[in-house]
Design a protein around this motif. Structure first.
Motif, PDB file in Angstrom:
ATOM      1  N   THR A 194      50.394  36.050  40.727  1.00 51.12           N
ATOM      2  CA  THR A 194      49.761  36.888  41.747  1.00 51.12           C
ATOM      3  C   THR A 194      49.567  38.270  41.142  1.00 51.12           C
ATOM      4  O   THR A 194      50.343  38.692  40.280  1.00 51.12           O
ATOM      5  CB  THR A 194      50.605  36.986  43.028  1.00 51.12           C
ATOM      6  N   LYS A 226      40.516  34.241  33.965  1.00 50.02           N
ATOM      7  CA  LYS A 226      41.278  34.062  35.196  1.00 50.02           C
ATOM      8  C   LYS A 226      40.325  33.862  36.363  1.00 50.02           C
ATOM      9  O   LYS A 226      39.162  34.271  36.326  1.00 50.02           O
ATOM     10  CB  LYS A 226      42.200  35.259  35.447  1.00 50.02           C
ATOM     11  N   LEU A 257      37.209  37.868  34.339  1.00 55.22           N
ATOM     12  CA  LEU A 257      37.250  37.286  35.686  1.00 55.22           C
ATOM     13  C   LEU A 257      36.059  36.369  35.934  1.00 55.22           C
ATOM     14  O   LEU A 257      34.911  36.731  35.644  1.00 55.22           O
ATOM     15  CB  LEU A 257      37.275  38.413  36.726  1.00 55.22           C
ATOM     16  N   GLY A 303      44.213  42.554  43.338  1.00 56.61           N
ATOM     17  CA  GLY A 303      42.841  42.173  43.058  1.00 56.61           C
ATOM     18  C   GLY A 303      42.025  43.330  42.499  1.00 56.61           C
ATOM     19  O   GLY A 303      42.118  44.463  42.977  1.00 56.61           O
ATOM     20  N   ARG A 361      46.201  33.866  41.418  1.00 54.99           N
ATOM     21  CA  ARG A 361      45.315  33.617  40.286  1.00 54.99           C
ATOM     22  C   ARG A 361      45.810  32.405  39.486  1.00 54.99           C
ATOM     23  O   ARG A 361      46.995  32.073  39.482  1.00 54.99           O
ATOM     24  CB  ARG A 361      45.309  34.808  39.324  1.00 54.99           C
ATOM     25  N   TYR A 394      40.261  33.252  40.961  1.00 55.04           N
ATOM     26  CA  TYR A 394      40.963  33.344  42.245  1.00 55.04           C
ATOM     27  C   TYR A 394      41.381  31.950  42.697  1.00 55.04           C
ATOM     28  O   TYR A 394      40.572  31.021  42.749  1.00 55.04           O
ATOM     29  CB  TYR A 394      40.037  33.987  43.278  1.00 55.04           C
TER      30      TYR A 394
END
Length: 727
Positions: A233, A272, A393, A236, A248, A274
């Protein structure tokens, strides 16, 4: 009459508590009734790591200042104890640096088996992490005399979370790497050591949860490199003005060697995404707590990650909810092959719309890349590596295979999870989940696409409410090992002794259990055949049960009871399961009426002269549309007419009745006000709602913010549309 009113008051208190509970596991087994083995010693505390060694039949326990080995077959048998303590000088130096005497000890926080059979062991060593090795030779465990620096391998502080794994002889860790605990990194140790870039777009306030290795090359058509997945975690980065903590999943490639010039000694494959587990109210986010990787031996892409989550509620919320979500490896891979996010000048991250032709790092190096001359990460162009550095991301969201949780619970929070793959007598495989909570209970659950999730039973493994820190499963022997900070518990997952009739054995649909025709007992189905054992996990049909082994009769449990006309009396009914109950009177189903108040734990009867007869309490269980009834207790009720002389007695009776009724109403009001101010938290039974089945409407819910697994909730602003996963 006053005694009856007191009994009625007690019942109403029970009713006010029971109505707040949502659906429960089929059966709750308290500590005194669980068939378990317990290891606990007066000076044994600070338990901080566990390792199962099935090859040598040993359970290794790392605690404060010592390592203990126990027999896997019987943990009450201690086979070895090795002390690894800090010196008084080391402890004093630690305290001089501002640390408490409690943490200035040596907590054994890491134990992993290496290829040569040795065990890598690391301890916090009074805020000076140190590692060594354990050896098992000729049945004896010894510790090497040589020690090495453990900084970066385990945190300095024994209370900090971190994740680790060993693949071959290579150690991967994710956690704090400095004394102050301000710098955290995801690292690979050894000759080709790598770590994450120390920029906030890679990791922002991370809390490391779990690390798993996926041998993707084993079944890949183009020999794609293996992957290491990190679950965590973090705050964000999608919206810098919103300090929302998110779950994540990150991925790196096993053969990553870093860049030649750009990203030297750094991961070049770090991405990574979500990780979504949709449940709770609007504004809450789900935070991953633990992950278990159930690898598919035939096709690794079909492997499943099972994860527990808790809610991160709004500050004003008092809810405590948890869930279990499952993710397919191939779905996670697909997310990492998708679009990147990019940071805008104003701060928020949006979808990257520019051109990017290189397949790396969206896929680890494969045969197609090797054919083009990209054999290692050092062959990747600097321009591509610079793009990787600034775009860690992914746009798409990792969603669960069902689109929602397998199950959702309230009250005690889920913590650890392990999953066992069980083969039933018909050759079908069933994944059985064991889920612990922070009150010392473990739930045994099964999920199937046909009827959703169901909790077979919950077991109290700690006499005092306290968190379970570790769950380890030995599938070979069918033993589950559970640990708190001060004790170790062992129990057999194949214990079927609680099912005492053939009908109960089959209706429970426990993949571990079947009815043995020869012994007339519910027993472990492992190794049995269809000729000697009955098992039906589809609908629990009891038609194949021998008539002599159906539900036991209650003829010996008939209770004669004498009631007074028009005076309320409570008839208790306490089955050994959490199933709903039904009442019948002289063979007919009893329905609520002014004289019959039906409660979850009994019946309040205010009898007339026509209410004499036989009252039967039964549990009712519906499986695949088939209703099963089991008698619990019977009452043979006789009514006596109380003689009252003169009007004074009638007047006194009426006054007493009115006063008692007022008292009951007052107490109920007090209970209601107390409940509104302080939500309940049952430690004895975690209430669970099944996410895969339709639930009846509840008049009262345990947690006012609960809105079920299908409720829409706010997701990070970067997500324009959630990816739909395939079941």
């Amino acid at each position: 009459m006053m005694k009856s009113q007191v009994a009625l008051l007690y019942v109403l208190i029970i009713m006010s508590k029971g109505s707040a509970q949502s659906m429960k596991p089929r059966r709750s087994v308290f500590f005194s009734d669980v068939n378990l083995k317990l290891f606990k010693e007066p000076d044994f505390d600070g338990l901080s790591s566990v390792l199962v060694r099935e090859d040598i039949g040993q359970l290794f326990i790392g605690a404060r200042g010592k390592i203990i080995t126990l027999s896997l077959d019987d943990i009450t048998k201690k086979t070895k104890e090795i002390n690894w303590i800090v010196t008084s000088k080391e402890k004093a130096l630690c305290q001089m640096k501002g640390k408490s005497i409690e943490v200035c000890d040596n907590y054994i926080t890491l134990m992993h088996t290496l290829n040569d059979g040795r065990i890598l062991v690391c301890g916090t060593k009074a805020f000076d992490p140190t590692c060594t090795h354990l050896m098992f030779e000729e049945g004896n465990v010894t510790m090497e005399d040589s020690f090495e620096n453990g900084r970066g391998k385990v945190p300095f502080d024994p209370n900090e979370n971190f994740a680790s794994l060993v693949n071959g002889n290579t150690l991967y860790t994710a956690g704090t790497i400095n004394f102050l605990g301000t710098v955290k990194s995801f690292q690979r140790h050894g000759r080709n050591s790598l770590m994450t870039e120390q920029i906030w777009s890679w990791l922002k306030g991370p809390n490391m949860i779990s690390m798993k290795f996926a041998e993707i090359s084993k079944h890949s058509y183009n020999n794609e490199d293996d992957s290491v997945f990190l679950f965590l975690t973090e705050i964000g980065i999608e919206n810098q003005r919103n300090h929302l903590r998110l779950s994540r999943v990150a991925r790196v490639c096993k053969s990553d060697m870093g860049g030649l010039r750009t990203l030297q000694r750094k991961w070049t494959s770090f991405l990574k995404a979500y990780l979504d587990c949709p449940f709770g109210d609007e504004g809450s986010t789900s935070l991953v707590q633990d992950v278990f990787f159930l690898q598919d031996e035939k096709n690794v892409s079909d492997s499943i990650f099972y994860a527990t989550f808790t809610l991160s509620p709004k500050p004003s919320s008092t809810c405590s909810q948890s869930a279990v979500c499952a993710y397919k490896l191939s779905d996670i891979q697909q997310v990492f092959r998708g679009n990147f996010m990019t940071e805008t000048d104003s701060g928020p991250w949006v979808r990257f719309t520019g051109s990017y032709t290189s397949p790396y790092p969206r896929t680890c190096i494969n045969d197609e890349m090797r054919a083009k001359g990209v054999r290692t990460s050092r062959d990747v162009l600097d321009s591509d590596l610079m793009f990787v550095k600034n775009h860690p991301l992914m746009e798409q969201v990792v969603t669960p295979i069902t689109g929602k949780p397998l199950l959702v619970g309230s009250a005690a929070q889920f913590s650890r999870i392990v999953v066992d793959k069980v083969t039933s007598l018909d050759g079908q495989q069933h994944n059985v989940m064991f889920i612990s909570n922070n009150s010392g209970w473990v739930q045994k659950a099964v999920w199937s696409g046909d009827d959703g999730g169901r909790i077979i039973e919950e077991l109290q493994l700690s006499q005092d409410p306290q968190p379970i820190h570790f769950l380890q499963l030995s599938s070979r022997s069918g033993q589950l090992y559970s640990t708190t900070r001060t004790a170790v518990v062992q129990l057999s997952v194949r214990d079927c002794s609680r099912y005492r009739s053939c009908a109960d054995c089959l209706i429970a649909r426990d993949p571990y259990c079947g009815w043995d025709r020869l012994t007339g007992l519910c027993a472990a189905a492992a190794g049995a055949s269809n000729l000697s054992m009955i098992q039906n996990l589809i609908d629990g049909d009891v038609g194949t049960c021998p008539s002599s082994h159906s539900f036991p009769t209650v003829s010996k449990q008939i209770t004669d009871i004498q009631l007074t006309l028009d005076v309320a009396q409570f008839l208790p009914c306490t089955p050994d399961t959490n199933l709903p109950i039904s009442w019948s009177f002289s063979g007919s189903i009893l329905k609520p009426s002014p004289r019959h108040t039906l409660l979850s734990q009994g019946l309040v009867l205010t009898p007339s002269l026509t209410d004499q007869g036989l009252y039967t309490c039964e549990t009712v269980e519906v499986v695949k549309g088939r209703k099963h009834r089991k008698a619990v207790i019977q009452y043979h009720v006789k009514i006596s007419k109380e003689e009252i002389v003169g009007g004074v007695n009638w007047f006194q009776a009426i006054v007493i009745y009115i006063l008692a009724s007022v008292c009951v109403l007052c107490v109920m009001l007090i209970i209601y006000m107390y409940w509104k101010q302080k939500p309940q938290n049952h430690v004895g039974s975690t209430s669970v709602s099944y996410a895969g089945t339709e639930q009846p409407a509840q008049k009262t819910v345990l947690c006012n913010c609960f809105s079920g697994p299908d409720t829409k909730k706010t997701t990070p602003t970067r997500v324009e549309e959630k990816a739909k996963s395939t079941i």
